[in-house]
Design a protein around this motif. Sequence first.
Motif, PDB file in Angstrom:
ATOM      1  N   ASP A   1       0.848  -1.193   0.000  1.00 45.12           N
ATOM      2  CA  ASP A   1       0.000   0.000   0.000  1.00 45.12           C
ATOM      3  C   ASP A   1       0.883   1.243   0.000  1.00 45.12           C
ATOM      4  OD1 ASP A   1      -2.555  -1.288   0.148  1.00 45.12           O
ATOM      5  OD2 ASP A   1      -2.116  -1.787   2.239  1.00 45.12           O
ATOM      6  N   ILE A   2       0.709   2.074  -1.029  1.00 46.95           N
ATOM      7  CA  ILE A   2       1.465   3.316  -1.120  1.00 46.95           C
ATOM      8  C   ILE A   2       0.536   4.449  -1.548  1.00 46.95           C
ATOM      9  CG2 ILE A   2       3.596   2.113  -1.736  1.00 46.95           C
ATOM     10  CD1 ILE A   2       3.140   3.169  -4.637  1.00 46.95           C
ATOM     11  N   ALA A   3       1.048   5.653  -1.492  1.00 49.65           N
ATOM     12  CA  ALA A   3       0.311   6.813  -1.981  1.00 49.65           C
ATOM     13  C   ALA A   3       1.239   7.657  -2.841  1.00 49.65           C
ATOM     14  CB  ALA A   3      -0.238   7.639  -0.817  1.00 49.65           C
TER      15      ALA A   3
ATOM     16  N   ASN B   1      -5.771  -5.869 -12.552  1.00 50.46           N
ATOM     17  CA  ASN B   1      -5.992  -7.044 -13.409  1.00 50.46           C
ATOM     18  C   ASN B   1      -4.693  -7.773 -13.761  1.00 50.46           C
ATOM     19  OD1 ASN B   1      -8.804  -6.518 -13.605  1.00 50.46           O
ATOM     20  ND2 ASN B   1      -8.391  -4.928 -15.140  1.00 50.46           N
ATOM     21  N   SER B   2      -3.571  -7.280 -13.252  1.00 47.38           N
ATOM     22  CA  SER B   2      -2.275  -7.876 -13.579  1.00 47.38           C
ATOM     23  C   SER B   2      -1.822  -8.842 -12.492  1.00 47.38           C
ATOM     24  CB  SER B   2      -1.218  -6.772 -13.753  1.00 47.38           C
ATOM     25  OG  SER B   2       0.063  -7.328 -13.915  1.00 47.38           O
ATOM     26  N   GLU B   3      -1.267  -9.990 -12.921  1.00 46.74           N
ATOM     27  CA  GLU B   3      -0.719 -10.951 -11.964  1.00 46.74           C
ATOM     28  C   GLU B   3       0.555 -10.431 -11.316  1.00 46.74           C
ATOM     29  OE1 GLU B   3      -0.118 -14.666 -13.876  1.00 46.74           O
ATOM     30  OE2 GLU B   3      -2.248 -15.047 -14.240  1.00 46.74           O
ATOM     31  N   ASP B   4       1.210  -9.486 -12.001  1.00 48.90           N
ATOM     32  CA  ASP B   4       2.473  -8.931 -11.510  1.00 48.90           C
ATOM     33  C   ASP B   4       2.262  -7.645 -10.719  1.00 48.90           C
ATOM     34  OD1 ASP B   4       3.816 -10.979 -12.744  1.00 48.90           O
ATOM     35  OD2 ASP B   4       4.128  -9.867 -14.592  1.00 48.90           O
ATOM     36  N   ARG B   5       1.069  -7.424 -10.253  1.00 48.10           N
ATOM     37  CA  ARG B   5       0.759  -6.208  -9.507  1.00 48.10           C
ATOM     38  C   ARG B   5       1.636  -6.104  -8.264  1.00 48.10           C
ATOM     39  NH1 ARG B   5      -4.892  -4.958  -6.348  1.00 48.10           N
ATOM     40  NH2 ARG B   5      -4.491  -2.751  -5.865  1.00 48.10           N
ATOM     41  N   LEU B   6       2.248  -4.941  -8.087  1.00 43.90           N
ATOM     42  CA  LEU B   6       3.173  -4.743  -6.974  1.00 43.90           C
ATOM     43  C   LEU B   6       2.621  -3.775  -5.929  1.00 43.90           C
ATOM     44  CD1 LEU B   6       6.018  -5.514  -5.976  1.00 43.90           C
ATOM     45  CD2 LEU B   6       6.909  -3.552  -7.246  1.00 43.90           C
ATOM     46  N   PHE B   7       1.886  -2.765  -6.376  1.00 43.77           N
ATOM     47  CA  PHE B   7       1.409  -1.726  -5.466  1.00 43.77           C
ATOM     48  C   PHE B   7      -0.111  -1.598  -5.480  1.00 43.77           C
ATOM     49  CE2 PHE B   7       5.637   0.091  -6.820  1.00 43.77           C
ATOM     50  CZ  PHE B   7       6.277  -0.158  -5.616  1.00 43.77           C
ATOM     51  N   ASN B   8      -0.631  -1.184  -4.346  1.00 47.75           N
ATOM     52  CA  ASN B   8      -2.001  -0.687  -4.233  1.00 47.75           C
ATOM     53  C   ASN B   8      -1.850   0.815  -4.013  1.00 47.75           C
ATOM     54  OD1 ASN B   8      -4.761  -0.379  -3.842  1.00 47.75           O
ATOM     55  ND2 ASN B   8      -4.594  -0.765  -1.643  1.00 47.75           N
ATOM     56  N   THR B   9      -2.065   1.587  -5.064  1.00 45.11           N
ATOM     57  CA  THR B   9      -1.695   2.999  -5.067  1.00 45.11           C
ATOM     58  C   THR B   9      -2.898   3.906  -4.916  1.00 45.11           C
ATOM     59  OG1 THR B   9       0.150   2.470  -6.547  1.00 45.11           O
ATOM     60  CG2 THR B   9      -0.447   4.784  -6.334  1.00 45.11           C
TER      61      THR B   9
ATOM     62  N   GLU C   1      -1.308  12.038   6.284  1.00 45.38           N
ATOM     63  CA  GLU C   1      -2.288  11.446   7.211  1.00 45.38           C
ATOM     64  C   GLU C   1      -2.300   9.928   7.101  1.00 45.38           C
ATOM     65  OE1 GLU C   1      -7.128  11.285   7.733  1.00 45.38           O
ATOM     66  OE2 GLU C   1      -6.230  13.069   6.800  1.00 45.38           O
ATOM     67  N   LEU C   2      -2.302   9.427   5.856  1.00 48.18           N
ATOM     68  CA  LEU C   2      -2.291   7.971   5.645  1.00 48.18           C
ATOM     69  C   LEU C   2      -1.038   7.336   6.232  1.00 48.18           C
ATOM     70  CD1 LEU C   2      -3.539   7.844   1.928  1.00 48.18           C
ATOM     71  CD2 LEU C   2      -4.803   7.062   3.944  1.00 48.18           C
TER      72      LEU C   2
ATOM     73  N   GLU D   1      -1.495   3.409   7.276  1.00 45.88           N
ATOM     74  CA  GLU D   1      -2.335   2.836   6.223  1.00 45.88           C
ATOM     75  C   GLU D   1      -1.548   2.598   4.939  1.00 45.88           C
ATOM     76  OE1 GLU D   1      -6.161   4.725   5.659  1.00 45.88           O
ATOM     77  OE2 GLU D   1      -6.074   5.564   7.698  1.00 45.88           O
ATOM     78  N   ILE D   2      -0.380   3.200   4.841  1.00 46.05           N
ATOM     79  CA  ILE D   2       0.495   3.003   3.690  1.00 46.05           C
ATOM     80  C   ILE D   2       1.924   2.814   4.184  1.00 46.05           C
ATOM     81  CG2 ILE D   2      -0.918   4.286   2.033  1.00 46.05           C
ATOM     82  CD1 ILE D   2       0.911   6.700   2.518  1.00 46.05           C
ATOM     83  N   SER D   3       2.768   2.219   3.326  1.00 49.50           N
ATOM     84  CA  SER D   3       4.180   2.025   3.689  1.00 49.50           C
ATOM     85  C   SER D   3       5.000   3.287   3.440  1.00 49.50           C
ATOM     86  CB  SER D   3       4.776   0.868   2.885  1.00 49.50           C
ATOM     87  OG  SER D   3       4.126  -0.335   3.184  1.00 49.50           O
ATOM     88  N   GLY D   4       4.537   4.110   2.506  1.00 50.44           N
ATOM     89  CA  GLY D   4       5.238   5.338   2.194  1.00 50.44           C
ATOM     90  C   GLY D   4       4.538   6.037   1.053  1.00 50.44           C
TER      91      GLY D   4
END
Length: 393
Positions: free
Chosen positions: A51-53, A77-85, A95-96, A101-104
């Motif tokens: 999880d990032i922003a 939709n990608s199998e290689d998904r790395l981030f939830n942005t 704030e996040l 709620e995010i790593s950075g």
Amino acid sequence: MFIHNLKYAIKTLFRDKMLIFWTFAFPIILGTFFNMAFSNIENSEKLEIIDIAIVNNEEFKNNEIYKDTFKTLSDENSEDRLFNTQYVTEEKAKELLENDEISGYLLLENETPKIIVTTSGINETILKTVTEEITQTSEIVKSISESEIKKQMAAGNYKIDYEKIYKEIIEKTQKEEAKITNISNKNLSYTMIEFYTLISMACLYGGILGMVAINQNLANMSNNGKRISVAPTSKGKVIFSSVIASYIAQIIGLSLLFIYTIFVLKVDYGTNLPLVILLGMVGSFAGLSMGLAVGTVLKANEGMKTGILISITMLGCFLSGMMGITMKYIIDKNVPIINKLNPASMITDGLYSLYYYDTLDRYFFNITSLLIFAFVMIGISIFSLRRQKFEKL
């Protein structure tokens, strides 16, 4: 005569129980312990989606490379998904982060990317690494674009489609550059790091076979060597047949290790198994050559030579990450020349390149380095053998 000496040398090697233990049995035993110790670790070590922003300011919106890359790495939709942005304001990003709620988060400011984090962990490191790679690609695109524009202007073309040039260069760079993607969920295994160093150790332990084989042909090391030195036969052929016998025995030992780890321990070497085996064969050749060099250069009894060779091998494996992958990183960062000369590191690095990169450039660089190392060791051995003369035996 050559075939006769080859058969004799192979029989002699396989009759040495201590030799068979170190080169055949010990790697298998160690592999079993690795499997017992680390078999349950990989499931907890797989990379989760991070999880990032990103601060969605005007500078980020106008930067196609950053925008497109993070869009690709965050594609649901990608199998290689790395981030939830999340694309937010700077205040919301802070704030996040404060609420964990995010790593950075990423902030583009004055064409400079800034990674803001509160802790130092694997997620934060991945975000930093991806950003650094994008920055490098961005600099390459900028440099090539400027060069192309100057070239067209020098040719008298002042109606330049800047956007077209920019997009073409981006597409070309994306095709040529290796991409960072999240392949961990499919094949990341913590134990693979240990098994790679195990393969490296097995390759270099084969040097003991080469050392013993060469000792059998030295007049000051064995009765057989004394007979060879006064016999009316080609000493070169005898020594060469002994070296070939050692390599055959070494390949048999390495094959047993692969068979055991694949079919018994269920180690998955991925889709590049033929290249893994090729690297093992080249690494075995390098280990054999190191054993030949130790056997010919050192003036000591066989027990002391064996101890020295084992010590060199274990030190090389330690520096390449066998007792902890961080050691390889420390050496690469602070004293990189050590691992560039360390055959154990060349082998493990070649295996890592198959595992983490989608190009083979680094793999073949390590193959070439191992071959150069092997031929240098063989050259030293030949030079040492030619200098050896005995007044009496």
